[in-house]
Design a protein around this motif. Structure first.
Motif, PDB file in Angstrom:
ATOM      1  N   LYS A 108      64.683  50.098  -6.664  1.00  0.00           N
ATOM      2  CA  LYS A 108      63.881  51.266  -6.334  1.00  0.00           C
ATOM      3  C   LYS A 108      62.606  50.899  -5.595  1.00  0.00           C
ATOM      4  O   LYS A 108      62.172  51.619  -4.684  1.00  0.00           O
ATOM      5  CB  LYS A 108      63.545  52.026  -7.624  1.00  0.00           C
ATOM      6  CG  LYS A 108      62.772  53.323  -7.400  1.00  0.00           C
ATOM      7  CD  LYS A 108      62.496  54.036  -8.703  1.00  0.00           C
ATOM      8  CE  LYS A 108      61.721  55.324  -8.452  1.00  0.00           C
ATOM      9  NZ  LYS A 108      61.438  56.057  -9.724  1.00  0.00           N
ATOM     10  N   LEU A 109      61.999  49.764  -5.951  1.00  0.00           N
ATOM     11  CA  LEU A 109      60.745  49.356  -5.321  1.00  0.00           C
ATOM     12  C   LEU A 109      60.948  49.057  -3.841  1.00  0.00           C
ATOM     13  O   LEU A 109      60.246  49.594  -2.976  1.00  0.00           O
ATOM     14  CB  LEU A 109      60.176  48.133  -6.040  1.00  0.00           C
ATOM     15  CG  LEU A 109      58.885  47.552  -5.450  1.00  0.00           C
ATOM     16  CD1 LEU A 109      57.745  48.545  -5.565  1.00  0.00           C
ATOM     17  CD2 LEU A 109      58.526  46.248  -6.134  1.00  0.00           C
ATOM     18  N   HIS A 110      61.915  48.183  -3.531  1.00  0.00           N
ATOM     19  CA  HIS A 110      62.147  47.784  -2.140  1.00  0.00           C
ATOM     20  C   HIS A 110      62.610  48.965  -1.298  1.00  0.00           C
ATOM     21  O   HIS A 110      62.101  49.190  -0.188  1.00  0.00           O
ATOM     22  CB  HIS A 110      63.186  46.665  -2.103  1.00  0.00           C
ATOM     23  CG  HIS A 110      63.354  46.045  -0.752  1.00  0.00           C
ATOM     24  ND1 HIS A 110      62.504  45.061  -0.272  1.00  0.00           N
ATOM     25  CD2 HIS A 110      64.275  46.266   0.230  1.00  0.00           C
ATOM     26  CE1 HIS A 110      62.891  44.709   0.934  1.00  0.00           C
ATOM     27  NE2 HIS A 110      63.957  45.415   1.270  1.00  0.00           N
ATOM     28  N   LEU A 111      63.553  49.752  -1.811  1.00  0.00           N
ATOM     29  CA  LEU A 111      64.054  50.910  -1.070  1.00  0.00           C
ATOM     30  C   LEU A 111      62.960  51.964  -0.902  1.00  0.00           C
ATOM     31  O   LEU A 111      62.912  52.658   0.126  1.00  0.00           O
ATOM     32  CB  LEU A 111      65.264  51.512  -1.789  1.00  0.00           C
ATOM     33  CG  LEU A 111      66.512  50.626  -1.862  1.00  0.00           C
ATOM     34  CD1 LEU A 111      67.623  51.337  -2.624  1.00  0.00           C
ATOM     35  CD2 LEU A 111      66.992  50.229  -0.463  1.00  0.00           C
ATOM     36  N   LEU A 139      57.194  55.552  -5.747  1.00  0.00           N
ATOM     37  CA  LEU A 139      57.082  54.284  -6.474  1.00  0.00           C
ATOM     38  C   LEU A 139      56.903  54.477  -7.977  1.00  0.00           C
ATOM     39  O   LEU A 139      56.533  53.529  -8.669  1.00  0.00           O
ATOM     40  CB  LEU A 139      55.902  53.473  -5.921  1.00  0.00           C
ATOM     41  CG  LEU A 139      55.972  53.130  -4.434  1.00  0.00           C
ATOM     42  CD1 LEU A 139      54.734  52.357  -4.011  1.00  0.00           C
ATOM     43  CD2 LEU A 139      57.235  52.349  -4.107  1.00  0.00           C
ATOM     44  N   ASP A 140      57.185  55.666  -8.455  1.00  0.00           N
ATOM     45  CA  ASP A 140      57.047  55.940  -9.882  1.00  0.00           C
ATOM     46  C   ASP A 140      58.022  55.083 -10.695  1.00  0.00           C
ATOM     47  O   ASP A 140      59.178  54.893 -10.322  1.00  0.00           O
ATOM     48  CB  ASP A 140      57.317  57.426 -10.143  1.00  0.00           C
ATOM     49  CG  ASP A 140      57.137  57.785 -11.601  1.00  0.00           C
ATOM     50  OD1 ASP A 140      56.204  57.280 -12.230  1.00  0.00           O
ATOM     51  OD2 ASP A 140      57.969  58.559 -12.117  1.00  0.00           O
ATOM     52  N   ILE A 184      51.585  53.224  -9.081  1.00  0.00           N
ATOM     53  CA  ILE A 184      50.144  53.414  -8.869  1.00  0.00           C
ATOM     54  C   ILE A 184      49.619  54.625  -9.620  1.00  0.00           C
ATOM     55  O   ILE A 184      48.513  55.113  -9.339  1.00  0.00           O
ATOM     56  CB  ILE A 184      49.829  53.546  -7.366  1.00  0.00           C
ATOM     57  CG1 ILE A 184      50.688  54.630  -6.720  1.00  0.00           C
ATOM     58  CG2 ILE A 184      50.031  52.225  -6.661  1.00  0.00           C
ATOM     59  CD1 ILE A 184      50.406  54.823  -5.230  1.00  0.00           C
ATOM     60  N   GLY A 185      50.412  55.100 -10.565  1.00  0.00           N
ATOM     61  CA  GLY A 185      49.944  56.181 -11.415  1.00  0.00           C
ATOM     62  C   GLY A 185      50.195  57.553 -10.818  1.00  0.00           C
ATOM     63  O   GLY A 185      50.808  57.707  -9.767  1.00  0.00           O
TER      64      GLY A 185
END
Length: 309
Positions: free
Chosen positions: A211-214, A47-48, A54-55
């Protein structure tokens, strides 16, 4: 990360620590190394640079150590799947709680619709999601050079668009114009993003192909796969253990019967043909039970005792 650093990371991932320029800083077995990273499912990495970044992970992400882990795990199971599953499960449960809270907030803030209107609104949402997924998939197929598959999907998209126009017409006619203009939101069940009923096809395609959903799809699929594999392995180990204990118990009973027979009869007297046949049959059944349990264990856990894909 500079181009030089990226090349160094790629080389370390391919060659491992044995081929590194210097001695390895960490080993993959160190507790400071991120176990989900070794299995390519760390949320911090996947999730970068997304809306839900989330860091940086508090644990070490070392590509050379990851390459060493993959080599070692191919030879003998390192049993890191359980640790990765527990960490990934905790993260996914936190996201699911966030989705539930977002749904409750929408119920409290959005104007309540009648049951009939709610059904029509959900139909528009569902068709819109199908269009967004199909568009994203068609773009991916086109980028990979599968032109025919991409064109087929675009034809399906056009059909879905026609269905959506009809559904939107029914939804518009079922309520006042002032209410229809208000944005009706729903929460994505995968990544917790908000989707509007008036979102255009491009916006939906960017969401479902983003990118987020995948990334969340990859995390959820990985968690489901780990849970299935570990459950099957646990069942195989339990079955093997119970079968082994059952075999030992029956072997003890059989030996007690032999000792009792020896005590009641003369030792020099040979067993009858019936006794010998019963003994052979009994041992055959016990051997078959042990062999079946070993086959079951090998089927689920692999020849080296590691989880099989």
């Amino acid at each position: 990360m500079s181009a030089k650093d990226e090349m160094r990371a790629m080389l370390a991932q391919l060659m491992g620590t044995s081929e590194a320029d210097t001695a390895p800083k960490v080993r993959f077995s160190d507790r400071s190394v991120c176990r989900p990273f070794l299995l390519a499912c760390c949320p911090h990495e996947i999730l970068d640079s997304t809306r839900m970044d989330i860091g940086k992970c508090r644990k070490v992400h070392d590509f050379a150590a990851k390459a060493d882990y993959e080599k070692a795990n191919a030879e003998k199971d390192c049993d890191y799947e359980s640790d990765a599953m527990y960490e990934l499960r905790a993260f996914i449960r936190d996201i699911d709680r966030r989705i539930d809270n977002a749904k409750k907030d929408l119920v409290e803030t959005q104007e309540e619709l009648s049951t009939d209107v709610e059904v029509k609104a959900n139909m528009v949402h569902d068709i819109g999601e199908k269009i967004g997924k199909k568009l994203a998939e068609a773009e991916n197929q086109g980028a990979e050079g599968n032109v025919e598959e991409s064109l087929k999907m675009m034809e399906e998209v056009e059909k879905l668009k026609e269905e959506k126009r009809k559904a939107e017409m029914d939804y518009r006619n079922s309520m006042p114009a002032s209410t229809y203009q208000q944005q009706k939101l729903r929460v994505c069940e995968i990544c917790s993003a908000y989707l509007g009923i008036h979102d255009n096809d491009r916006r939906l395609a960017d969401h479902f192909g983003g990118k987020l959903h995948l990334g969340f799809i990859k995390l959820r699929d990985k968690l489901a796969a780990l849970e299935v594999r570990i459950s099957l392995a646990d069942c195989a180990v339990l079955f093997f253990t119970l079968t082994y204990l059952w075999t030992l118990y029956n072997l003890k009973v059989f030996m007690c019967l032999i000792v009792k027979k020896w005590r009641t009869e003369k030792i020099t007297r040979a067993f009858s043909q019936r006794d010998r046949e019963m003994g052979r049959t009994y041992f055959f059944v016990l051997s078959a039970a042990v062999a079946a349990s070993e086959c079951c264990f090998a089927m689920f856990c692999g020849p080296n005792g590691q989880l099989s894909d």
